[in-house]
Design a protein around this motif. Structure first.
Motif, PDB file in Angstrom:
ATOM      1  N   PRO A 167      40.231  40.590  48.063  1.00  0.00           N
ATOM      2  CA  PRO A 167      39.630  39.754  49.115  1.00  0.00           C
ATOM      3  C   PRO A 167      38.993  38.516  48.493  1.00  0.00           C
ATOM      4  CG  PRO A 167      39.001  42.051  49.395  1.00  0.00           C
ATOM      5  CD  PRO A 167      39.705  41.943  48.073  1.00  0.00           C
ATOM      6  N   PRO A 168      39.092  37.381  49.176  1.00  0.00           N
ATOM      7  CA  PRO A 168      38.583  36.144  48.589  1.00  0.00           C
ATOM      8  C   PRO A 168      37.068  36.115  48.428  1.00  0.00           C
ATOM      9  CG  PRO A 168      39.409  35.745  50.806  1.00  0.00           C
ATOM     10  CD  PRO A 168      39.702  37.170  50.475  1.00  0.00           C
ATOM     11  N   GLU A 169      36.655  35.309  47.479  1.00  0.00           N
ATOM     12  CA  GLU A 169      35.248  35.017  47.246  1.00  0.00           C
ATOM     13  C   GLU A 169      35.073  33.516  47.415  1.00  0.00           C
ATOM     14  OE1 GLU A 169      33.983  38.246  43.857  1.00  0.00           O
ATOM     15  OE2 GLU A 169      34.986  36.417  43.189  1.00  0.00           O
ATOM     16  N   VAL A 170      33.845  33.121  47.741  1.00  0.00           N
ATOM     17  CA  VAL A 170      33.544  31.705  47.940  1.00  0.00           C
ATOM     18  C   VAL A 170      32.486  31.270  46.927  1.00  0.00           C
ATOM     19  CG1 VAL A 170      31.800  32.134  49.733  1.00  0.00           C
ATOM     20  CG2 VAL A 170      32.982  29.928  49.655  1.00  0.00           C
ATOM     21  N   LEU A 171      32.638  30.063  46.426  1.00  0.00           N
ATOM     22  CA  LEU A 171      31.683  29.474  45.493  1.00  0.00           C
ATOM     23  C   LEU A 171      30.513  28.896  46.276  1.00  0.00           C
ATOM     24  CD1 LEU A 171      30.963  28.444  42.598  1.00  0.00           C
ATOM     25  CD2 LEU A 171      32.216  26.347  43.208  1.00  0.00           C
ATOM     26  N   LEU A 172      29.303  29.281  45.897  1.00  0.00           N
ATOM     27  CA  LEU A 172      28.097  28.753  46.521  1.00  0.00           C
ATOM     28  C   LEU A 172      27.138  28.265  45.453  1.00  0.00           C
ATOM     29  CD1 LEU A 172      27.393  31.532  49.188  1.00  0.00           C
ATOM     30  CD2 LEU A 172      28.614  29.364  49.521  1.00  0.00           C
ATOM     31  N   VAL A 173      26.313  27.299  45.831  1.00  0.00           N
ATOM     32  CA  VAL A 173      25.256  26.802  44.950  1.00  0.00           C
ATOM     33  C   VAL A 173      23.924  26.908  45.687  1.00  0.00           C
ATOM     34  CG1 VAL A 173      26.744  25.240  43.624  1.00  0.00           C
ATOM     35  CG2 VAL A 173      25.609  24.393  45.687  1.00  0.00           C
ATOM     36  N   THR A 206      20.218  24.989  41.324  1.00  0.00           N
ATOM     37  CA  THR A 206      19.498  25.853  40.379  1.00  0.00           C
ATOM     38  C   THR A 206      20.297  27.105  40.040  1.00  0.00           C
ATOM     39  OG1 THR A 206      18.339  26.963  42.199  1.00  0.00           O
ATOM     40  CG2 THR A 206      17.232  25.064  41.168  1.00  0.00           C
ATOM     41  N   GLU A 207      21.264  27.465  40.894  1.00  0.00           N
ATOM     42  CA  GLU A 207      22.143  28.604  40.668  1.00  0.00           C
ATOM     43  C   GLU A 207      23.510  28.278  41.244  1.00  0.00           C
ATOM     44  OE1 GLU A 207      20.529  32.643  41.597  1.00  0.00           O
ATOM     45  OE2 GLU A 207      18.830  31.501  42.399  1.00  0.00           O
ATOM     46  N   ALA A 208      24.526  28.950  40.728  1.00  0.00           N
ATOM     47  CA  ALA A 208      25.886  28.830  41.263  1.00  0.00           C
ATOM     48  C   ALA A 208      26.583  30.162  41.033  1.00  0.00           C
ATOM     49  CB  ALA A 208      26.646  27.701  40.562  1.00  0.00           C
ATOM     50  N   GLY A 209      27.394  30.584  41.985  1.00  0.00           N
ATOM     51  CA  GLY A 209      28.087  31.855  41.810  1.00  0.00           C
ATOM     52  C   GLY A 209      29.117  32.115  42.892  1.00  0.00           C
ATOM     53  N   TRP A 210      29.886  33.175  42.650  1.00  0.00           N
ATOM     54  CA  TRP A 210      30.904  33.631  43.594  1.00  0.00           C
ATOM     55  C   TRP A 210      30.297  34.690  44.494  1.00  0.00           C
ATOM     56  CZ3 TRP A 210      34.932  30.681  43.909  1.00  0.00           C
ATOM     57  CH2 TRP A 210      35.404  30.005  42.789  1.00  0.00           C
ATOM     58  N   PHE A 211      30.639  34.634  45.781  1.00  0.00           N
ATOM     59  CA  PHE A 211      30.132  35.598  46.748  1.00  0.00           C
ATOM     60  C   PHE A 211      31.282  36.132  47.591  1.00  0.00           C
ATOM     61  CE2 PHE A 211      26.500  33.147  45.591  1.00  0.00           C
ATOM     62  CZ  PHE A 211      25.438  34.023  45.656  1.00  0.00           C
ATOM     63  N   ALA A 212      31.285  37.456  47.784  1.00  0.00           N
ATOM     64  CA  ALA A 212      32.248  38.063  48.695  1.00  0.00           C
ATOM     65  C   ALA A 212      31.951  37.552  50.105  1.00  0.00           C
ATOM     66  CB  ALA A 212      32.136  39.586  48.645  1.00  0.00           C
ATOM     67  N   LEU A 213      32.995  37.369  50.887  1.00  0.00           N
ATOM     68  CA  LEU A 213      32.822  36.828  52.230  1.00  0.00           C
ATOM     69  C   LEU A 213      31.992  37.747  53.121  1.00  0.00           C
ATOM     70  CD1 LEU A 213      36.379  35.367  52.770  1.00  0.00           C
ATOM     71  CD2 LEU A 213      34.271  34.123  52.261  1.00  0.00           C
ATOM     72  N   ASP A 214      31.989  39.041  52.820  1.00  0.00           N
ATOM     73  CA  ASP A 214      31.192  39.979  53.616  1.00  0.00           C
ATOM     74  C   ASP A 214      29.805  40.213  53.021  1.00  0.00           C
ATOM     75  OD1 ASP A 214      31.892  41.481  51.404  1.00  0.00           O
ATOM     76  OD2 ASP A 214      32.732  43.159  52.550  1.00  0.00           O
ATOM     77  N   ALA A 215      29.435  39.425  52.023  1.00  0.00           N
ATOM     78  CA  ALA A 215      28.115  39.577  51.387  1.00  0.00           C
ATOM     79  C   ALA A 215      27.507  38.212  51.065  1.00  0.00           C
ATOM     80  CB  ALA A 215      28.248  40.417  50.120  1.00  0.00           C
ATOM     81  N   LEU A 216      27.598  37.290  52.017  1.00  0.00           N
ATOM     82  CA  LEU A 216      27.047  35.959  51.804  1.00  0.00           C
ATOM     83  C   LEU A 216      25.523  36.006  51.867  1.00  0.00           C
ATOM     84  CD1 LEU A 216      29.415  33.814  54.070  1.00  0.00           C
ATOM     85  CD2 LEU A 216      29.537  34.129  51.588  1.00  0.00           C
TER      86      LEU A 216
END
Length: 163
Positions: free
Chosen positions: A39-45, A128-138
């Motif tokens: 399942p895809p993950e999304v990059l968030l900052v 201050t942070e960056a990471g990958w997040f599962a779409l069902d755990a934003l």
């Protein structure tokens, strides 16, 4: 958040009055855990100005194409190389009052992007942070950014126009 030089110059003339600006949202997706078929993950900052989690956003420089802005901002803010797959949404956002008191409104171009390489870490002082997040755990975020992520994931055939 660093203010582009041309915006700083405009602010010397208009002060903190409303400024209309073109902007981008880069929704960078990858297969979960980097594995094909996951399942895809999304990059968030996490933004340094207000602590909010968002996809990468940015202001289009004069003469710069918005899709180029998306790729540039992803690398600057999250140290990740991404490739634009397509434009998925164009919308006018509401009026925003930034923490420094500047008032702005943005014409947002939301792009669906594909991760190419790099591990997310803050690349400049905008995050201050960056990471990958599962779409069902934003993490907690505003509905407008959840909506932009959802449209990018759905990848509609036509570009969504408006709210």
């Amino acid at each position: 958040m660093p203010i582009p030089p041309y915006v700083s110059h405009l602010r010397t003339m208009i002060g903190q009055e409303l400024l209309w600006m073109p902007g981008i949202t880069a929704v960078v997706l990858r297969d979960g855990e980097g594995e094909p078929g996951s399942p895809p993950e999304v990059l968030l900052v996490r933004r340094s100005d207000n602590g909010a989690w968002t996809p990468v956003t940015g202001i289009v420089d004069p003469g710069e194409h918005p899709h180029v802005t998306a790729v540039r901002e992803v690398e600057e803010e999250a140290s990740v190389v991404a490739e634009v797959e397509r434009l998925v949404w164009v919308s006018a956002g509401g009026v925003v009052t930034h923490t420094n008191g500047d008032v702005a409104q943005y014409l947002d171009h939301t792009f669906r992007c594909r991760w190419v390489s790099g591990d997310p870490v803050p690349g400049d002082d905008e995050a201050t942070e960056a990471g990958w997040f599962a779409l069902d755990a934003l993490p907690e975020m505003t509905q407008r950014f959840r909506d932009r992520i959802a449209v990018a994931v759905d990848n509609p055939r036509d570009v969504r126009l408006g709210p």
